[in-house]
Design a protein around this motif. Structure first.
Motif, PDB file in Angstrom:
ATOM      1  N   GLY A  75      33.497  29.261  32.465  1.00  0.00           N
ATOM      2  CA  GLY A  75      34.158  30.099  31.284  1.00  0.00           C
ATOM      3  C   GLY A  75      34.237  31.451  31.720  1.00  0.00           C
ATOM      4  O   GLY A  75      33.413  32.055  32.858  1.00  0.00           O
ATOM      5  N   PRO A  76      34.734  32.558  30.865  1.00  0.00           N
ATOM      6  CA  PRO A  76      34.753  33.782  31.081  1.00  0.00           C
ATOM      7  C   PRO A  76      33.434  34.306  30.850  1.00  0.00           C
ATOM      8  O   PRO A  76      32.603  34.158  30.294  1.00  0.00           O
TER       9      PRO A  76
ATOM     10  N   ARG B 138      40.000  25.108  31.838  1.00  0.00           N
ATOM     11  CA  ARG B 138      38.688  25.475  31.303  1.00  0.00           C
ATOM     12  C   ARG B 138      38.928  25.218  29.799  1.00  0.00           C
ATOM     13  O   ARG B 138      38.102  24.953  29.016  1.00  0.00           O
ATOM     14  N   ALA B 139      40.169  25.818  29.122  1.00  0.00           N
ATOM     15  CA  ALA B 139      40.368  25.606  27.788  1.00  0.00           C
ATOM     16  C   ALA B 139      40.087  24.313  27.500  1.00  0.00           C
ATOM     17  O   ALA B 139      39.503  23.956  26.306  1.00  0.00           O
TER      18      ALA B 139
ATOM     19  N   ALA C 167      44.285  27.196  22.120  1.00  0.00           N
ATOM     20  CA  ALA C 167      43.009  27.046  23.059  1.00  0.00           C
ATOM     21  C   ALA C 167      43.198  27.872  24.286  1.00  0.00           C
ATOM     22  O   ALA C 167      42.070  28.521  24.710  1.00  0.00           O
ATOM     23  N   ILE C 168      44.229  27.624  24.699  1.00  0.00           N
ATOM     24  CA  ILE C 168      44.379  28.538  25.963  1.00  0.00           C
ATOM     25  C   ILE C 168      44.600  30.171  25.795  1.00  0.00           C
ATOM     26  O   ILE C 168      44.121  31.023  26.593  1.00  0.00           O
TER      27      ILE C 168
ATOM     28  N   THR D 147      42.200  33.013  27.163  1.00  0.00           N
ATOM     29  CA  THR D 147      42.759  34.188  27.698  1.00  0.00           C
ATOM     30  C   THR D 147      42.337  35.651  26.869  1.00  0.00           C
ATOM     31  O   THR D 147      41.881  36.452  27.798  1.00  0.00           O
ATOM     32  N   GLU D 148      42.409  35.520  25.721  1.00  0.00           N
ATOM     33  CA  GLU D 148      41.804  36.629  24.828  1.00  0.00           C
ATOM     34  C   GLU D 148      40.383  37.108  25.320  1.00  0.00           C
ATOM     35  O   GLU D 148      40.059  38.081  25.634  1.00  0.00           O
ATOM     36  N   ARG D 149      39.519  36.065  25.312  1.00  0.00           N
ATOM     37  CA  ARG D 149      38.064  36.135  25.722  1.00  0.00           C
ATOM     38  C   ARG D 149      37.965  36.811  27.142  1.00  0.00           C
ATOM     39  O   ARG D 149      37.299  37.562  27.354  1.00  0.00           O
ATOM     40  N   TYR D 150      38.778  36.089  27.906  1.00  0.00           N
ATOM     41  CA  TYR D 150      38.455  36.588  29.300  1.00  0.00           C
ATOM     42  C   TYR D 150      39.202  38.101  29.474  1.00  0.00           C
ATOM     43  O   TYR D 150      38.416  38.798  30.180  1.00  0.00           O
TER      44      TYR D 150
END
Length: 397
Positions: free
Chosen positions: A73-74, A96-97, A371-372, A376-379
């Motif tokens: 993950g990120p 990954r989500a 979830a996606i 994406t925000e965390r990444y």
């Protein structure tokens, strides 16, 4: 004819609908195991052949970067960051989500890479492939070895998954071109039907390479417009114009189908692998259960106006083709919205994982998109001090 599954509105069946519906009912609520097989072909370094990285140098690292993100993950300081992108976001965000939120067990296999991934993985002792245009992509001994590894691990993973099923995913830059080569070598007229990471598929470039490879291979006496293979030696076909991932996943598919369900997670590449498994099982007189196998992808692949995935699936034969109806039309990230414009489409098991999200935990569009987007925000947050994820190219199957 197509049909939305009444049990799973986010899954649509396109071919062999009754068979596909039976498969979905059999494995509803069952926990799957994800096996992602990584490979490399120098075909992916040809300018313009793939959009899975901004430059040929970037494309050497795409598979290992995607695998690292799929597994971890990120992370603020990954060993191999995801490659620069021009439009769209890596499909590994989708995979990954689902893996993360639905707690799916995952295995990473190195079938033949220029360098090993920086995560726990199983090294199958393969080699990267030469460009398929050479007609000598892999040593025959390597193909035979990788096939035996695929059979061994397919049986082992099927035992581990019990009453569940396997998701077999891949990451190979240039893999839709080697898929076209294998399909053509098997006598399937796939010209103009495959997909690519480009919004408009580069059919002419792909076919020119395939012709060169087949002309220079052991089938060079056949007319280049319709090569007819020796049906006794699909392994030789792989050695001539394939990539290392293909033979591993074909072996896994044959062996695992004897014991459990198999979801081939991808589009063009997985249809080629099904055709390859079919040819190998026939030529080697191997037991397998093709009714246990389905191909699952995204609607962006199936609806690609520059390819013909449904037509290709029909030509390949008895395998059900299904696709997630996941939409990014209302996504808050413009990089995700680019999927709706034809960028990216598929890769790293994205379509298969999205199907699993509905099949395993009953997710619909809202849950899957959320979830996606959250991932994406965390990444984005962990990469603010690093080069942008979105730069000069797209990343896909």
């Amino acid at each position: 004819m197509t049909e939305n599954s009444p049990l799973f509105p986010l899954i649509q069946l396109y071919t062999k609908i009754s068979q596909g519906e039976c498969w979905l009912r059999q494995y509803q609520g069952k926990r799957p195991l994800l096996a992602c097989v990584l490979g490399f072909t120098e075909t992916g370094l040809i300018p313009g052949i793939s959009a899975a990285g901004a430059t040929p140098s970037d494309r050497r690292y795409t598979a290992i970067a995607d695998a690292e993100f799929l597994y971890n993950g990120p992370q603020p300081h990954p060993v191999y960051p995801l490659p620069p992108l021009q439009a769209g976001a890596s499909p590994v965000l989708i995979s990954r989500a689902v893996v993360e939120q639905q707690d799916l067990p995952i295995y990473i296999f190195n079938a033949g890479l220029p360098q090993p991934p920086a995560i726990p993985h199983i090294d199958l002792q393969g080699t990267p492939a030469r460009c398929l245009s050479s007609g000598q992509a892999l040593e025959r001994a390597i193909v035979e070895h990788l096939f035996q590894q695929g059979l061994r691990w397919g049986e082992k993973l099927a035992t581990e998954v019990g009453t569940g099923y396997l998701i077999l995913a891949e990451c190979v830059v240039g893999g839709t071109t080697t898929a076209l080569a294998v399909l053509s070598g098997l006598g399937i007229p796939a010209i103009g039907k495959v997909n690519s990471s480009h919004p408009t598929c580069n059919h002419d470039q792909k076919w020119a390479l395939v012709q060169q490879g087949l002309q220079r291979s052991i089938w060079n006496s056949n007319p280049p417009s319709l090569p007819i293979p020796d049906p006794r030696s699909p392994l030789s076909l792989l050695a001539a114009i394939g990539d290392p991932m293909q033979i591993v996943v074909a072996g896994m598919t044959i062996a695992a189908s004897r014991c459990c369900g198999v979801l081939l997670a991808g589009g063009t590449q997985m249809l080629a692998i099904y055709a390859l498994a079919q040819a190998i099982a026939r030529s080697e007189a191997l037991d397998w259960q093709p009714e246990q196998i389905v191909v699952g992808t995204t609607r962006w692949v199936v609806e690609d106006p520059t390819g013909d995935t449904i037509g290709l699936a029909t030509l390949v034969g008895a395998v059900p083709l299904m696709a997630t109806q996941l939409s990014f039309a209302t996504a808050r990230w413009p990089q995700l919205q680019m999927y709706e414009a034809g960028f990216v489409k598929e890769g790293v098991g994205a379509g298969g994982c999205a199907i699993v999200a509905s099949l395993y935990h009953g997710w619909g569009q809202p849950e899957l998109l959320q979830a996606i987007e959250d991932l994406t925000e965390r990444y984005q947050q962990v990469t603010r001090n690093r080069p942008s994820l979105y730069s000069d190219s797209t990343n896909s199957e």
